[in-house]
Each structure stands twice: as C-alpha cells, then as structure tokens.
Design an enzyme around this catalytic site. Structure first.
Site, PDB file in Angstrom:
ATOM      1  N   LYS A 177     -25.553  -4.308   9.703  1.00  0.00           N
ATOM      2  CA  LYS A 177     -26.428  -3.121   9.881  1.00  0.00           C
ATOM      3  C   LYS A 177     -25.794  -2.031   9.143  1.00  0.00           C
ATOM      4  O   LYS A 177     -24.859  -1.114   9.803  1.00  0.00           O
ATOM      5  CB  LYS A 177     -26.485  -2.930  11.378  1.00  0.00           C
ATOM      6  CG  LYS A 177     -27.979  -2.248  11.632  1.00  0.00           C
ATOM      7  CD  LYS A 177     -28.273  -0.931  10.844  1.00  0.00           C
ATOM      8  CE  LYS A 177     -27.754   0.465  11.473  1.00  0.00           C
ATOM      9  NZ  LYS A 177     -27.933   1.558  10.676  1.00  0.00           N
ATOM     10  N   GLU A 252     -14.614   2.697  15.494  1.00  0.00           N
ATOM     11  CA  GLU A 252     -13.764   3.782  14.255  1.00  0.00           C
ATOM     12  C   GLU A 252     -14.462   4.883  14.456  1.00  0.00           C
ATOM     13  O   GLU A 252     -15.645   5.052  14.171  1.00  0.00           O
ATOM     14  CB  GLU A 252     -13.610   3.329  13.123  1.00  0.00           C
ATOM     15  CG  GLU A 252     -12.752   2.099  13.042  1.00  0.00           C
ATOM     16  CD  GLU A 252     -12.375   1.600  11.723  1.00  0.00           C
ATOM     17  OE1 GLU A 252     -11.392   1.271  11.236  1.00  0.00           O
ATOM     18  OE2 GLU A 252     -13.557   1.569  10.719  1.00  0.00           O
ATOM     19  N   CYS A 286     -13.867  10.849   7.986  1.00  0.00           N
ATOM     20  CA  CYS A 286     -13.424  10.825   9.245  1.00  0.00           C
ATOM     21  C   CYS A 286     -12.071  11.594   9.328  1.00  0.00           C
ATOM     22  O   CYS A 286     -11.673  12.225  10.279  1.00  0.00           O
ATOM     23  CB  CYS A 286     -13.646   9.433   9.804  1.00  0.00           C
ATOM     24  SG  CYS A 286     -12.471   8.376   9.139  1.00  0.00           S
ATOM     25  N   GLU A 386     -16.408  18.406  15.023  1.00  0.00           N
ATOM     26  CA  GLU A 386     -16.298  17.930  13.668  1.00  0.00           C
ATOM     27  C   GLU A 386     -17.525  18.327  12.676  1.00  0.00           C
ATOM     28  O   GLU A 386     -18.857  18.052  13.238  1.00  0.00           O
ATOM     29  CB  GLU A 386     -16.493  16.173  13.806  1.00  0.00           C
ATOM     30  CG  GLU A 386     -16.346  15.532  12.548  1.00  0.00           C
ATOM     31  CD  GLU A 386     -16.464  14.077  12.337  1.00  0.00           C
ATOM     32  OE1 GLU A 386     -17.499  13.455  13.208  1.00  0.00           O
ATOM     33  OE2 GLU A 386     -15.715  13.423  11.940  1.00  0.00           O
TER      34      GLU A 386
HETATM   35  P1  NAD Z   1     -23.429   7.664  12.943  1.00  0.00           P
HETATM   36  O1  NAD Z   1     -22.795   7.524  14.160  1.00  0.00           O
HETATM   37  O2  NAD Z   1     -24.909   8.602  12.901  1.00  0.00           O
HETATM   38  O3  NAD Z   1     -24.112   6.336  12.393  1.00  0.00           O
HETATM   39  C1  NAD Z   1     -23.206   5.320  12.211  1.00  0.00           C
HETATM   40  C2  NAD Z   1     -23.991   3.885  12.286  1.00  0.00           C
HETATM   41  O4  NAD Z   1     -24.373   3.855  13.543  1.00  0.00           O
HETATM   42  C3  NAD Z   1     -25.220   3.973  11.242  1.00  0.00           C
HETATM   43  O5  NAD Z   1     -25.401   2.598  10.654  1.00  0.00           O
HETATM   44  C4  NAD Z   1     -26.368   4.352  12.226  1.00  0.00           C
HETATM   45  O6  NAD Z   1     -27.722   3.812  11.892  1.00  0.00           O
HETATM   46  C5  NAD Z   1     -25.977   3.571  13.746  1.00  0.00           C
HETATM   47  N1  NAD Z   1     -26.672   3.882  14.746  1.00  0.00           N
HETATM   48  C6  NAD Z   1     -27.043   4.935  15.192  1.00  0.00           C
HETATM   49  N2  NAD Z   1     -27.410   5.099  16.490  1.00  0.00           N
HETATM   50  C7  NAD Z   1     -27.318   3.513  16.971  1.00  0.00           C
HETATM   51  C8  NAD Z   1     -27.297   3.121  18.118  1.00  0.00           C
HETATM   52  N3  NAD Z   1     -28.069   3.585  19.016  1.00  0.00           N
HETATM   53  N4  NAD Z   1     -26.849   1.819  18.334  1.00  0.00           N
HETATM   54  C9  NAD Z   1     -26.192   1.154  17.242  1.00  0.00           C
HETATM   55  N5  NAD Z   1     -25.861   1.856  15.944  1.00  0.00           N
HETATM   56  C10 NAD Z   1     -26.605   3.038  16.043  1.00  0.00           C
HETATM   57  O7  NAD Z   1     -22.522   8.262  11.803  1.00  0.00           O
HETATM   58  P2  NAD Z   1     -22.776   8.738  10.319  1.00  0.00           P
HETATM   59  O8  NAD Z   1     -23.595  10.061  10.139  1.00  0.00           O
HETATM   60  O9  NAD Z   1     -23.198   7.449   9.592  1.00  0.00           O
HETATM   61  O10 NAD Z   1     -21.347   8.806   9.962  1.00  0.00           O
HETATM   62  C11 NAD Z   1     -20.472  10.050  10.021  1.00  0.00           C
HETATM   63  C12 NAD Z   1     -19.666   9.989  11.339  1.00  0.00           C
HETATM   64  O11 NAD Z   1     -18.814   8.508  11.398  1.00  0.00           O
HETATM   65  C13 NAD Z   1     -18.430  11.031  11.550  1.00  0.00           C
HETATM   66  O12 NAD Z   1     -18.211  11.112  12.804  1.00  0.00           O
HETATM   67  C14 NAD Z   1     -17.163  10.309  10.839  1.00  0.00           C
HETATM   68  O13 NAD Z   1     -16.098  10.947  11.285  1.00  0.00           O
HETATM   69  C15 NAD Z   1     -17.515   8.965  11.444  1.00  0.00           C
HETATM   70  N6  NAD Z   1     -16.624   7.877  10.638  1.00  0.00           N
HETATM   71  C16 NAD Z   1     -15.412   7.650  11.183  1.00  0.00           C
HETATM   72  C17 NAD Z   1     -14.732   6.398  10.369  1.00  0.00           C
HETATM   73  C18 NAD Z   1     -13.244   5.871  11.000  1.00  0.00           C
HETATM   74  O14 NAD Z   1     -12.677   4.860  10.401  1.00  0.00           O
HETATM   75  N7  NAD Z   1     -13.027   6.412  12.153  1.00  0.00           N
HETATM   76  C19 NAD Z   1     -14.964   6.270   8.717  1.00  0.00           C
HETATM   77  C20 NAD Z   1     -15.946   6.878   8.494  1.00  0.00           C
HETATM   78  C21 NAD Z   1     -16.794   7.619   9.365  1.00  0.00           C
END
Ligand code: NAD
Length: 439
Positions: A177, A252, A286, A386
């Site tokens: 996804k 992550e 991140c 963040e």
């Molecule tokens: P997000 O949490 O909004 O979305 C991440 C994914 O989760 C997307 O594909 C989204 O559609 C999905 N999602 C949303 N609601 C969901 C639910 N209820 N159930 C299952 N899936 C769901 O994050 P984002 O805006 O895409 O990315 C930014 C965030 O990701 C920041 O907090 C960043 O720090 C973090 N991040 C972490 C890492 C790491 O390796 N630690 C790497 C990159 C980004």
C-alpha cells in the site's frame, strides 16, 4: 486545481494484482498535484476494500508455493528484481522529482539505495543459515505469510524496494500500500518490477487511502505481518488495530533528532554537516537533525557560521542539480510549516534565517523559506514536534551533560549525531535514547 494548459494529464485506473494490471473496483479519484506549481499532473483511481481483499487473496494463494521456495529461487528473483529496477533508474528519479518535488541529487541517491536493497537482501540470504541443528533439534526459519507493506511518501521507492527485498528473501508474498501521494512513482516502479517475471501473486500493489486500503490490510486475518513507515499517529493506530489479529508489526516512525555540536568541533566542517542533516530532502526526512545543540561558549561563532553557510542551501527547481531545497510536498504541508514558523515566533524564538512566506521568486507552488531559529528553548512546540519541513532549531547548552539531557528530552528517539574532533569524547556525549520507531 487546474491542469497545466497544453500538458496531458496522466491517468492511472489500475492496480497490480496477481501479476497483471487490473481495473480498480474503487471509484474515488484523486488529483496528483505538482508541488512546484500547484497544477494537476495526474488523476488516480483509488483502490477500495474489495481491491485490497483481491490482492490479499492473490498473495495468500501465491504463498502456498513461494513460502516453500528454496534459497536459490529467492536469490534468482532478487537478482531479477535488481535488474528490472536498474533498467528504469532515470525514470524513477524523474518521477520523484516531478511528483513530490524531491531534489534530484537526493532523489537519485534514494532510488539507487532502493535498487541496491535487492542485492543486499540477496547477500543476507546467502549468509543466513535457514536451518540449524543442535543435537536432535532442528530450527528452521520460516516465512510468516502474507506481508502488508505500507509506505510514506517521502522516499516511497526506497521503502517499497527495502520492504519487498526483505519479504522476498524471507519467502513472504506481499501486498504493498504505497503512499497515495506517490502514485506516479509507484506506477513507474511497478511497471519496472513487472518485467522481473515474478511468480504470479508474489507482488501485489494497491494504491488507495490509508484509512481504506491500509486499514483493510491491518485488520485482515490473512495478512500475517505489517511493515509500516510513516507518522507516529498512524503507527499507534496500526499497532492497536493489528493486535486484534495478532499481527507482527514493524514500525518506522518520525523524529525530532538532535545534533550535538561539541565545543571542540571544527566549525568549518561541523556547520555544513549539521545543515545537511537538518535540510535533507528539503527537511522532509524522518532522520533530519532538526535540533542543533550548541555550546554557549561558541554560540556567536556558530550563528555567524550558519548564516554564511545557508547561502549554499539554494531554494529552486528540484530538477536542477544545484538546488538544495525544493518545495514542500503539498499545500497542506506548506501551511503546516508556515504555522510552525509563526508559532516559533510567538513562542519567543528568533528567526536567524528565513521566516514566513514563499522565498522571493518562488511564489507559485509550495516553496517555503529554509528557516533557522535561534534562542530556542527545548520545551517550545518547534523543538518538540516534528515539522517535516526545512526548519532548524538552534538550542544553547552550558555543559555536555545538559546537552545530553536536552537531546533526550523528546518523545522521539529515531536518530542523533555528535559533531566534534575527539572521537572518544563524542562517544561519551552520545544521547543513547531510543523512542518510537527507532530503527
Ligand atoms: P503518514 O503516517 O500520514 O502515512 C504513511 C502511510 O500510512 C501512507 O501510505 C498512508 O496512506 C498510510 N495510512 C494512513 N492512515 C492509515 C491507517 N489508518 N491505517 C493504515 N495505513 C494508514 O505519513 P506520511 O505523511 O506519508 O510520511 C511522513 C511521516 O513518516 C513522518 O512522520 C516521517 O518522520 C515518517 N517517516 C519515517 C521513516 C523511518 O524510516 N523512520 C521514514 C520516512 C518517513
């Protein structure tokens, strides 16, 4: 949002299920907006629960044989995935630049790292014994089953490749996804991986909303594991909802990472390093080092150095190799960054560089001014939350113990860096904190 006059809008109406591109059952359509100018560049039909269940069923069926595959077969598949993705490296990079405004230098590195993941997984598989014997006891490493892989938008290609490579090495089949904000990049990658001639059903990709497709993956009893990259809030939901079917969950998550600059640091090297860590991927990383801890004794020299070094962090067209900082990914993210800059000023922090609004000459699209705050207290919202944009908080400290305490005074614990010239001292100053999603 209006399309760019004269430019064709791409449409994507299919998902990748059981080895083919199949029309979406879901009917909701989402616009993909180019962040450099705010124009619609694509329309994507989003998957619904039914599409997701079809993909899970295909992965479950494929697992019956792939789950018993020998190392040699998985090794060959990983090689083919590597070759197939390598053939489209330039297209993958361009799609990242176009779709989310990733600067080309960073996008190229991310794509290359993703592609390398297939070879790294192949090597790990070669080195790892899948069967061990102790006397009459035999222990075998078995694949868990169907893995649901959910990615964040900011390095979507990398996350897909990393997660897929590990799953294939382990003998799992997958339903991916991807972030809905990465639909174009995902399409290029899936077209590339399709050429790897995989067993049908091993790889399935359904693009849709997290609350629809992601939620179905998390609650579906035929999915054994979720590997998620994204925000803390969504990670909490996944852990909670996954518990109902006893999912194995790997998360992550986000960060507010500290960089401790020690008083013996060589500023001509330490300052550019600290700024690169802070503004990585236009601050949308991140692991970005968004809190810079500076000894009071060197505070003036450091702030002068930052102001000078910021001239090398040019805002501009992300396709230009000289650009260091591209636009924010979306209008929503642009507004989020603006609101934090305002909040920082209201809280009493001082803007050293940048500030509110668009940079001059970049009024269209979602460009923000790379901003450095000084006189930041660690309990301010800009130091605790963040922001996910190019905003750096500089915090002064008296002693190294205080620096470590400030570094660890955060709900996050993803990443940290210590800058100094004495390695032993730098090791002692290491914050040693591990928070949600530390990996
Ligand atoms: P997000 O949490 O909004 O979305 C991440 C994914 O989760 C997307 O594909 C989204 O559609 C999905 N999602 C949303 N609601 C969901 C639910 N209820 N159930 C299952 N899936 C769901 O994050 P984002 O805006 O895409 O990315 C930014 C965030 O990701 C920041 O907090 C960043 O720090 C973090 N991040 C972490 C890492 C790491 O390796 N630690 C790497 C990159 C980004």
């Amino acid at each position: 949002m209006k399309p760019i006059r004269g430019e064709a809008i791409k449409t994507i109406t299919t998902h990748y299920i059981d080895g083919s591109f199949v029309e979406s059952h879901g009917r909701e359509v989402m616009d993909i907006i180019k962040p450099t100018n705010g124009q619609v560049i694509a329309r994507v039909t989003l998957a619904d629960e039914e599409d997701t269940r079809r993909a899970i069923a295909a992965a479950k069926s494929a697992f019956a044989s792939f789950g018993r595959s020998p190392k040699e077969e998985r090794t060959k598949i990983l090689r083919r995935l590597h070759e197939a993705a390598s053939a489209r490296i330039d297209d993958l990079t361009s799609a990242m630049v176009e779709e989310y405004g990733g600067v080309v230098q960073f996008a190229g590195l991310i794509v290359q790292s993703g592609i390398n993941a297939f070879l790294a997984a192949e090597q790990a598989l070669q080195e790892l014994p899948l069967t061990r014997n102790w006397g009459k006891t035999t222990v075998t490493l078995e694949p868990v089953g169907v893995a649901g892989l959910i990615t964040a938008w900011n390095a979507n290609t990398l996350f897909i490749c990393l997660k897929l490579a590990s799953a294939v090495a382990a003998g799992c089949t997958v339903v991916i996804k991807p972030s809905e904000l990465s639909s174009l990049q995902t399409r290029v990658l899936v077209e590339a991986l399709h050429e790897a001639n995989l067993p049908k059903g091993l790889l399935n990709v359904v693009t849709g909303l997290g609350t629809v497709v992601g939620a179905e993956l998390v609650r579906n009893p035929d999915v054994a594991k979720i590997s998620f990259t994204g925000s803390v809030g969504v990670g909490e939901t996944i852990m909670r909802d996954g518990a109902k079917t006893m999912k194995r969950v790997t998360l992550e998550l986000g960060g507010k990472s500290p960089t401790i600059l020690l008083d013996d640091a060589a500023l001509d090297q330490a300052i550019p390093s600290a700024l690169v860590m802070a503004f990585l991927n236009s601050g949308q990383a991140c692991a970005a080092g968004t809190r810079l801890l500076v000894p009071k004794s060197r505070f003036d020299a450091v702030t002068r150095g930052i102001r000078d070094a910021m001239r090398n962090f040019a805002v501009g067209d992300p396709a230009d190799p000289k650009t260091a900082i591209g636009p924010a990914v979306s209008q929503k993210q642009y507004e989020r960054v603006q609101s934090y800059i305002r909040k920082g000023i209201e809280e009493g922090a001082e803007v050293l560089v940048g500030g509110e609004g668009h940079p001059e000459g970049f009024e269209a699209g979602y460009f923000v001014k790379p901003t450095v705050f000084v006189n930041v207290k660690n309990d301010m919202a800009i130091a605790q939350e963040e922001i996910f944009g190019p905003v750096l908080c500089v915090i002064a400290y008296d002693t190294e113990d205080e620096a470590i305490r400030i570094a660890n005074d955060s709900k996050y614990g993803l990443h940290a860096a210590v800058l100094g010239t004495d390695l032993q001292r730098a090791r002692v100053a290491w914050p040693r904190k591990y928070g949600p999603g530390a990996s």
